[in-house]
Design an enzyme around this catalytic site. Structure first.
Site, PDB file in Angstrom:
ATOM      1  CE  LYS A   2      23.156   5.008  97.269  1.00 34.92           C
ATOM      2  NZ  LYS A   2      24.325   5.871  97.402  1.00 34.92           N
ATOM      3  CG  ASN A   3      24.721   6.584  93.410  1.00 33.35           C
ATOM      4  OD1 ASN A   3      24.481   6.778  94.602  1.00 33.35           O
ATOM      5  ND2 ASN A   3      25.555   5.648  92.985  1.00 33.35           N
ATOM      6  NE  ARG A  39      33.467   9.998 100.913  1.00 32.60           N
ATOM      7  CZ  ARG A  39      33.696  10.686  99.833  1.00 32.60           C
ATOM      8  NH1 ARG A  39      32.734  10.913  98.983  1.00 32.60           N
ATOM      9  NH2 ARG A  39      34.897  11.172  99.592  1.00 32.60           N
ATOM     10  CB  CYS A  60      32.904   6.006 103.654  1.00 33.85           C
ATOM     11  SG  CYS A  60      33.129   5.294 102.054  1.00 33.85           S
ATOM     12  NE  ARG A  80      33.301   7.045  98.386  1.00 32.17           N
ATOM     13  CZ  ARG A  80      32.018   6.674  98.290  1.00 32.17           C
ATOM     14  NH1 ARG A  80      31.450   6.013  99.248  1.00 32.17           N
ATOM     15  NH2 ARG A  80      31.315   6.984  97.240  1.00 32.17           N
ATOM     16  N   PRO A  81      39.182  10.197  98.878  1.00 27.73           N
ATOM     17  CG  PRO A  81      41.130  10.237  97.612  1.00 27.73           C
ATOM     18  CD  PRO A  81      40.118   9.307  98.200  1.00 27.73           C
ATOM     19  CB  ILE A  82      37.135  15.536  98.201  1.00 25.06           C
ATOM     20  CG1 ILE A  82      37.766  16.215  99.422  1.00 25.06           C
ATOM     21  CG2 ILE A  82      35.990  14.630  98.622  1.00 25.06           C
ATOM     22  CD1 ILE A  82      36.871  17.299 100.000  1.00 25.06           C
ATOM     23  CG  ASP A 122      27.875   1.536  93.352  1.00 24.39           C
ATOM     24  OD1 ASP A 122      28.894   1.492  94.056  1.00 24.39           O
ATOM     25  OD2 ASP A 122      27.261   2.596  93.119  1.00 24.39           O
ATOM     26  NE  ARG A 143      24.287   5.440 104.083  1.00 19.72           N
ATOM     27  CZ  ARG A 143      25.331   6.104 104.533  1.00 19.72           C
ATOM     28  NH1 ARG A 143      26.107   5.574 105.420  1.00 19.72           N
ATOM     29  NH2 ARG A 143      25.593   7.307 104.082  1.00 19.72           N
TER      30      ARG A 143
HETATM   31  C1  UD1 Z   1      29.883   7.632  93.172  1.00 20.83           C
HETATM   32  C2  UD1 Z   1      28.678   6.865  93.662  1.00 20.83           C
HETATM   33  C3  UD1 Z   1      29.089   5.503  94.194  1.00 20.83           C
HETATM   34  C4  UD1 Z   1      29.897   4.744  93.134  1.00 20.83           C
HETATM   35  C5  UD1 Z   1      31.049   5.603  92.620  1.00 20.83           C
HETATM   36  C6  UD1 Z   1      31.791   4.960  91.473  1.00 20.83           C
HETATM   37  C7  UD1 Z   1      27.168   8.617  94.396  1.00 20.83           C
HETATM   38  C8  UD1 Z   1      26.460   9.244  95.531  1.00 20.83           C
HETATM   39  N1  UD1 Z   1      28.031   7.628  94.707  1.00 20.83           N
HETATM   40  O1  UD1 Z   1      30.730   7.845  94.303  1.00 20.83           O
HETATM   41  O2  UD1 Z   1      27.914   4.770  94.524  1.00 20.83           O
HETATM   42  O3  UD1 Z   1      30.417   3.569  93.707  1.00 20.83           O
HETATM   43  O4  UD1 Z   1      30.553   6.872  92.167  1.00 20.83           O
HETATM   44  O5  UD1 Z   1      30.931   4.627  90.444  1.00 20.83           O
HETATM   45  O6  UD1 Z   1      26.956   8.953  93.255  1.00 20.83           O
HETATM   46  N2  UD1 Z   1      38.742   9.715  93.992  1.00 20.83           N
HETATM   47  C9  UD1 Z   1      39.917  10.385  94.275  1.00 20.83           C
HETATM   48  N3  UD1 Z   1      39.852  11.736  94.423  1.00 20.83           N
HETATM   49  C10 UD1 Z   1      38.689  12.441  94.317  1.00 20.83           C
HETATM   50  C11 UD1 Z   1      37.502  11.740  94.009  1.00 20.83           C
HETATM   51  C12 UD1 Z   1      37.570  10.367  93.848  1.00 20.83           C
HETATM   52  O7  UD1 Z   1      40.970   9.791  94.393  1.00 20.83           O
HETATM   53  O8  UD1 Z   1      38.711  13.672  94.467  1.00 20.83           O
HETATM   54  C13 UD1 Z   1      38.786   8.242  93.840  1.00 20.83           C
HETATM   55  C14 UD1 Z   1      37.942   7.545  94.908  1.00 20.83           C
HETATM   56  O9  UD1 Z   1      38.660   7.376  96.106  1.00 20.83           O
HETATM   57  C15 UD1 Z   1      37.606   6.233  94.246  1.00 20.83           C
HETATM   58  C16 UD1 Z   1      37.484   6.622  92.772  1.00 20.83           C
HETATM   59  O10 UD1 Z   1      38.155   7.874  92.629  1.00 20.83           O
HETATM   60  O11 UD1 Z   1      38.649   5.338  94.421  1.00 20.83           O
HETATM   61  C17 UD1 Z   1      36.054   6.756  92.281  1.00 20.83           C
HETATM   62  O12 UD1 Z   1      35.382   7.719  93.059  1.00 20.83           O
HETATM   63  P1  UD1 Z   1      34.176   8.602  92.494  1.00 20.83           P
HETATM   64  O13 UD1 Z   1      33.929   8.296  91.073  1.00 20.83           O
HETATM   65  O14 UD1 Z   1      34.446  10.019  92.870  1.00 20.83           O
HETATM   66  O15 UD1 Z   1      32.964   8.062  93.368  1.00 20.83           O
HETATM   67  P2  UD1 Z   1      31.920   8.896  94.198  1.00 20.83           P
HETATM   68  O16 UD1 Z   1      31.478  10.079  93.442  1.00 20.83           O
HETATM   69  O17 UD1 Z   1      32.432   9.100  95.584  1.00 20.83           O
END
Ligand code: UD1
Length: 426
Positions: free
Chosen positions: A31-32, A101, A125, A130-132, A314, A406
């Site tokens: 999926k990822n 998301r 979520c 989950r900030p960006i 995960d 999902r």
């Molecule tokens: C991806 C995976 C998810 C997995 C995660 C960590 C997909 C679709 N999803 O999610 O299944 O659990 O990696 O292995 O691939 N963070 C920030 N700022 C940002 C981005 C992230 O603070 O801009 C924080 C997040 O809140 C979280 C941590 O970093 O606490 C890890 O997030 P991230 O590695 O970005 O996970 P995803 O890409 O959302």
């Protein structure tokens, strides 16, 4: 516009526990990996064919997003064919972004293809805020003009330029988004402290078959040389290491003997190490793993979730279910997401002995769980409840099947092949 499959209906799984699982099972595409790869398919105007795609709600939703943007998409079994030449829109409709998301991956791809992108802020979520911020910081460093207003994000990238970017944290999504935006940028981009997850390497592998020039994906330093154009391609999605890990945990929790095919052994090492500690015998072949579990699992001491190659967040929920019936105490620390213990309360309804404080769960193993009516509150937590149900006495009713779907392709049927007594209910 395509109707999105929302997570509204609440069908359930009925599990009658107590049977050791046995037999062979094959893992489908990840999926990822497929989600960002579907997003990246619009980097070209030529046809893209993807093999070994899982049939999941999240994948259906990403296909709906591509169709909304104007791409033609055909799904035939595990093959998805994308004809992105008719994609015309750089705007992600609000309702799609909210349900999905992972639509945030479209940001980098849209900037590459259309020089601009408009998306709704994905918000939080089930598992945390989950900030960006890291995604947006990286894009700004590539000379993308990013404006955030009223919950929307508008990106203008008329002159995207390569840059040296150091991530504060190795975020998977930020690494992938920056990679997609940088692939057609002028000059070279280097991402330091990049996420090393295998899915990042799979996305890079896919983009490289389109003519991209990405080196080092899978390490913490990724180098992307910008190219003018990308062309069509055919690509096979990597196996799902989390689904494989879930089957490994299912073998362990039921005292079973299960062989899992189509895996990449290196991707399973963190989970295998914990199961070995618990007394399982793990045998590897080229692309299979066999897990043989003792009647009573031994103590696993501690599990700390970390970015790859550390223990995957995960798999935290599924291993909490396993630790619930192992002897001794296991301390689980969730370092990646701040709100990822919702399954603990549900496991407790089945007789598990779990104490939570902030990001730490203390799991004291019990001899036997008992069936109960429980509710999946997120994808992996839902899988954990199914695993617990497989080990529990009597019947467990896991509500919220939509979450599980999902990320798991027909989990009930797959587990039934291994001898589980499990069926869907309404
Ligand atoms: C991806 C995976 C998810 C997995 C995660 C960590 C997909 C679709 N999803 O999610 O299944 O659990 O990696 O292995 O691939 N963070 C920030 N700022 C940002 C981005 C992230 O603070 O801009 C924080 C997040 O809140 C979280 C941590 O970093 O606490 C890890 O997030 P991230 O590695 O970005 O996970 P995803 O890409 O959302």
């Amino acid at each position: 516009m395509q109707q999105l499959k929302e997570v509204l209906f609440m069908s359930m799984l009925l599990v009658r526990g107590g049977r050791p699982l046995a037999g062979e099972i094959e893992v489908y595409g990840a999926k990822n990996a497929v989600l960002p790869i579907l997003a990246a398919s619009i980097l070209t105007t030529e046809r893209v064919i993807l093999h070994h795609c899982p049939k999941l709600l999240d994948v259906e939703n990403m296909v709906a997003i591509l169709r909304t943007l104007g791409a033609h998409v055909q799904v035939e079994g595990s093959q998805i064919t994308i004809d992105p030449q008719y994609a015309h829109s750089h705007e992600m409709p609000e309702e799609l972004s909210k349900v999905m998301r992972s639509s945030i991956f479209m940001l980098g791809a849209l900037i590459s293809r259309f020089k601009q992108a408009w998306v709704t802020h994905p918000g939080g979520c089930e598992i945390g805020l989950r900030p960006i911020d890291l995604h947006l910081k990286g894009l700004r460093e590539l000379n993308v003009f990013v404006r955030e207003e009223h919950g929307a994000i508008h990106c203008q990238g008329d002159d995207v330029r390569g840059a040296s970017i150091t991530l504060d944290y190795p975020s998977v999504g930020a690494t992938e988004n920056i990679m997609m935006a940088a692939v057609t940028a002028k000059g070279t981009t280097v991402i330091h402290n990049a996420a090393r997850e295998p899915e990042v390497a799979d996305l890079a592998g896919f983009i490289n078959t389109m003519g991209g020039k990405i080196r080092g994906a899978g390490t913490d330093c990724i180098r992307i040389e910008g190219v003018e154009n990308l062309h069509g391609t055919e690509y096979t999605i990597m196996p799902d290491r989390i689904v494989a890990g879930t089957y490994m945990a299912a073998a362990a929790i039921t005292g079973g003997d299960v062989t899992i095919r189509n895996i990449i052994p290196a991707h399973q090492h963190a989970v295998a190490a914990k199961l070995t500690e618990a007394g399982c015998i793990i045998d590897w072949k080229q692309d299979t793993v066999r897990v043989r579990a003792p009647k009573r699992l031994r103590e696993m001491n501690k599990i700390d979730t970390l970015p790859y190659p550390g223990f995957p967040t995960d798999m935290q929920a599924q291993m909490m279910a396993v630790a619930s019936v192992a002897s001794g105490t296991c301390i689980i620390t969730e370092n990646v997401f701040e709100n990822r213990f919702k399954h603990a309360g549900e496991l407790a309804r089945m007789g598990a002995n779990i104490t939570i404080k902030d990001r730490i769960a203390v799991v004291r193993g019990v001899e036997q769980l008992h069936g109960a009516r429980v509710e999946a509150k997120d994808l992996r937590g839902g899988a954990a409840l199914v695993l617990a149900g497989l080990a529990a006495k009597d019947e467990t009713m896991v509500e919220g099947l939509c979450y599980i779907e999902r990320g798991y392709q027909d989990l009930a049927a797959e587990l039934a092949v291994l001898g589980a007594c499990i069926e869907k209910g309404d």
